[in-house]
Design a protein around this motif. Structure first.
Motif, PDB file in Angstrom:
ATOM      1  N   GLN A  75      11.634 -31.497 -16.656  1.00 16.03           N
ATOM      2  CA  GLN A  75      12.790 -31.568 -15.758  1.00 16.03           C
ATOM      3  C   GLN A  75      13.893 -32.441 -16.341  1.00 16.03           C
ATOM      4  O   GLN A  75      15.079 -32.152 -16.176  1.00 16.03           O
ATOM      5  N   VAL A  76      13.520 -33.488 -17.054  1.00 19.19           N
ATOM      6  CA  VAL A  76      14.511 -34.352 -17.716  1.00 19.19           C
ATOM      7  C   VAL A  76      15.173 -33.600 -18.862  1.00 19.19           C
ATOM      8  O   VAL A  76      16.390 -33.639 -19.024  1.00 19.19           O
ATOM      9  N   VAL A  77      14.368 -32.890 -19.656  1.00 12.01           N
ATOM     10  CA  VAL A  77      14.900 -32.138 -20.791  1.00 12.01           C
ATOM     11  C   VAL A  77      15.913 -31.098 -20.315  1.00 12.01           C
ATOM     12  O   VAL A  77      16.950 -30.893 -20.948  1.00 12.01           O
ATOM     13  N   TYR A  78      15.631 -30.446 -19.195  1.00  9.82           N
ATOM     14  CA  TYR A  78      16.510 -29.395 -18.668  1.00  9.82           C
ATOM     15  C   TYR A  78      17.373 -29.886 -17.514  1.00  9.82           C
ATOM     16  O   TYR A  78      17.754 -29.110 -16.646  1.00  9.82           O
ATOM     17  N   LYS A  79      17.700 -31.157 -17.510  1.00 14.31           N
ATOM     18  CA  LYS A  79      18.517 -31.752 -16.449  1.00 14.31           C
ATOM     19  C   LYS A  79      19.825 -30.969 -16.305  1.00 14.31           C
ATOM     20  O   LYS A  79      20.512 -30.688 -17.287  1.00 14.31           O
ATOM     21  N   LYS A  83      17.730 -23.295 -13.399  1.00 13.38           N
ATOM     22  CA  LYS A  83      16.318 -22.949 -13.390  1.00 13.38           C
ATOM     23  C   LYS A  83      15.632 -23.673 -14.537  1.00 13.38           C
ATOM     24  O   LYS A  83      16.184 -23.783 -15.625  1.00 13.38           O
ATOM     25  N   ILE A  84      14.431 -24.153 -14.287  1.00 19.66           N
ATOM     26  CA  ILE A  84      13.645 -24.803 -15.331  1.00 19.66           C
ATOM     27  C   ILE A  84      12.567 -23.818 -15.766  1.00 19.66           C
ATOM     28  O   ILE A  84      11.782 -23.361 -14.937  1.00 19.66           O
ATOM     29  N   PRO A  85      12.548 -23.468 -17.051  1.00 22.31           N
ATOM     30  CA  PRO A  85      11.555 -22.486 -17.505  1.00 22.31           C
ATOM     31  C   PRO A  85      10.140 -23.057 -17.504  1.00 22.31           C
ATOM     32  O   PRO A  85       9.954 -24.264 -17.598  1.00 22.31           O
ATOM     33  N   LEU A  86       9.190 -22.176 -17.386  1.00 23.09           N
ATOM     34  CA  LEU A  86       7.797 -22.571 -17.545  1.00 23.09           C
ATOM     35  C   LEU A  86       7.545 -22.598 -19.045  1.00 23.09           C
ATOM     36  O   LEU A  86       7.349 -21.572 -19.670  1.00 23.09           O
ATOM     37  N   ILE A 147       3.859  -6.780 -28.287  1.00 22.83           N
ATOM     38  CA  ILE A 147       4.817  -6.991 -29.376  1.00 22.83           C
ATOM     39  C   ILE A 147       4.063  -7.399 -30.632  1.00 22.83           C
ATOM     40  O   ILE A 147       3.281  -8.345 -30.610  1.00 22.83           O
ATOM     41  N   ASP A 148       4.310  -6.684 -31.728  1.00 19.75           N
ATOM     42  CA  ASP A 148       3.676  -7.024 -33.002  1.00 19.75           C
ATOM     43  C   ASP A 148       4.489  -8.125 -33.676  1.00 19.75           C
ATOM     44  O   ASP A 148       5.612  -7.898 -34.103  1.00 19.75           O
ATOM     45  N   THR A 149       3.917  -9.312 -33.746  1.00 19.19           N
ATOM     46  CA  THR A 149       4.619 -10.442 -34.373  1.00 19.19           C
ATOM     47  C   THR A 149       4.020 -10.788 -35.730  1.00 19.19           C
ATOM     48  O   THR A 149       4.294 -11.854 -36.275  1.00 19.19           O
ATOM     49  N   SER A 150       3.224  -9.900 -36.293  1.00 22.83           N
ATOM     50  CA  SER A 150       2.560 -10.206 -37.556  1.00 22.83           C
ATOM     51  C   SER A 150       3.523 -10.214 -38.747  1.00 22.83           C
ATOM     52  O   SER A 150       3.299 -10.923 -39.713  1.00 22.83           O
ATOM     53  N   LYS A 151       4.593  -9.440 -38.693  1.00 26.58           N
ATOM     54  CA  LYS A 151       5.545  -9.383 -39.810  1.00 26.58           C
ATOM     55  C   LYS A 151       6.849 -10.118 -39.514  1.00 26.58           C
ATOM     56  O   LYS A 151       7.483 -10.653 -40.409  1.00 26.58           O
ATOM     57  N   VAL A 152       7.235 -10.121 -38.248  1.00 24.35           N
ATOM     58  CA  VAL A 152       8.481 -10.765 -37.823  1.00 24.35           C
ATOM     59  C   VAL A 152       8.211 -11.482 -36.506  1.00 24.35           C
ATOM     60  O   VAL A 152       7.614 -10.900 -35.603  1.00 24.35           O
ATOM     61  N   PRO A 153       8.650 -12.729 -36.382  1.00 24.46           N
ATOM     62  CA  PRO A 153       8.395 -13.438 -35.118  1.00 24.46           C
ATOM     63  C   PRO A 153       9.245 -12.890 -33.980  1.00 24.46           C
ATOM     64  O   PRO A 153      10.325 -12.337 -34.194  1.00 24.46           O
ATOM     65  N   TYR A 154       8.748 -13.054 -32.784  1.00 24.02           N
ATOM     66  CA  TYR A 154       9.532 -12.787 -31.590  1.00 24.02           C
ATOM     67  C   TYR A 154      10.559 -13.901 -31.487  1.00 24.02           C
ATOM     68  O   TYR A 154      10.229 -15.079 -31.602  1.00 24.02           O
ATOM     69  N   LYS A 155      11.820 -13.542 -31.279  1.00 23.63           N
ATOM     70  CA  LYS A 155      12.881 -14.551 -31.175  1.00 23.63           C
ATOM     71  C   LYS A 155      13.340 -14.658 -29.732  1.00 23.63           C
ATOM     72  O   LYS A 155      13.666 -13.658 -29.106  1.00 23.63           O
ATOM     73  N   VAL A 156      13.336 -15.869 -29.225  1.00 22.07           N
ATOM     74  CA  VAL A 156      13.810 -16.107 -27.859  1.00 22.07           C
ATOM     75  C   VAL A 156      15.094 -16.914 -27.929  1.00 22.07           C
ATOM     76  O   VAL A 156      15.293 -17.728 -28.837  1.00 22.07           O
ATOM     77  N   PRO A 157      16.002 -16.690 -26.976  1.00 22.52           N
ATOM     78  CA  PRO A 157      17.239 -17.483 -26.979  1.00 22.52           C
ATOM     79  C   PRO A 157      16.963 -18.945 -26.652  1.00 22.52           C
ATOM     80  O   PRO A 157      16.043 -19.256 -25.914  1.00 22.52           O
ATOM     81  N   LEU A 158      17.765 -19.813 -27.215  1.00 19.94           N
ATOM     82  CA  LEU A 158      17.691 -21.235 -26.912  1.00 19.94           C
ATOM     83  C   LEU A 158      18.102 -21.424 -25.458  1.00 19.94           C
ATOM     84  O   LEU A 158      19.140 -20.930 -25.032  1.00 19.94           O
ATOM     85  N   LEU A 159      17.256 -22.086 -24.695  1.00 23.81           N
ATOM     86  CA  LEU A 159      17.549 -22.274 -23.253  1.00 23.81           C
ATOM     87  C   LEU A 159      18.393 -23.486 -23.026  1.00 23.81           C
ATOM     88  O   LEU A 159      18.363 -24.445 -23.701  1.00 23.81           O
TER      89      LEU A 159
END
Length: 159
Positions: A75-79, A83-86, A147-159
């Motif tokens: 909660q401090v990090v996402y002050k 919405k605060i992600p899980l 999702i096959d992440t063996s060759k390329v990682p799944y990329k998530v947006p910076l929250l």
């Protein structure tokens, strides 16, 4: 247990103060193994020892929420966020890394390129990176059965 990390570098100061050496129980063994492999991969990639900094609160540094964190710390990090992600940081499966090489921190874009180039050595220890890193690189080991992440990682947006 690990070659390159001690427990205090992987958990927040409040987790360590409350649970001490028992804090290991909150960390994912697969992801932990990946951290040691990451050091070896980055050291080979840059041609000299690369130090991966996660938390450095024990030595008086400012990083203390880059590994396992509590819900209160999240909660401090996402002050100010609506919405605060899980976060997988709550489950010991995510780490924000900073790479230190020859007296300075490597640019996070440079680190990202090295991670992507060597992804075959880092998967299945990690499945995901944050896209467009800003000062650190986030790696986690989330379960993505479709999702096959063996060759390329799944990329998530910076929250």
């Amino acid at each position: 247990m690990l070659k390159y990390f001690k427990l205090q570098e992987l958990v927040s100061s409040s987790v360590y103060q409350r649970f001490g050496e028992n804090s290991w129980m909150f960390l994912d063994p697969t992801t932990l193994a990946g951290l040691d492999i990451l050091v070896d991969v980055m050291t080979a990639e840059f041609g000299g020892r690369v130090y991966i900094i996660i938390n450095n609160w024990e030595s008086g540094g400012t990083f203390q929420h880059s590994g396992l964190r509590t819900w209160e710390e999240l909660q401090v990090v996402y002050k100010g966020a609506k919405k605060i992600p899980l976060s997988l940081h709550l489950f010991g499966k995510a780490f924000d890394i900073k790479c230190y090489f020859k007296g300075h921190y490597l640019d996070s874009k440079t680190v990202e390129k090295a991670i992507l180039k060597n992804w075959g050595k880092l998967h299945p220890y990690f499945s995901t990176i944050e896209e467009d890193p800003k000062g650190w690189n986030h790696l986690d080991n989330r379960y993505l059965p479709s999702i096959d992440t063996s060759k390329v990682p799944y990329k998530v947006p910076l929250l």
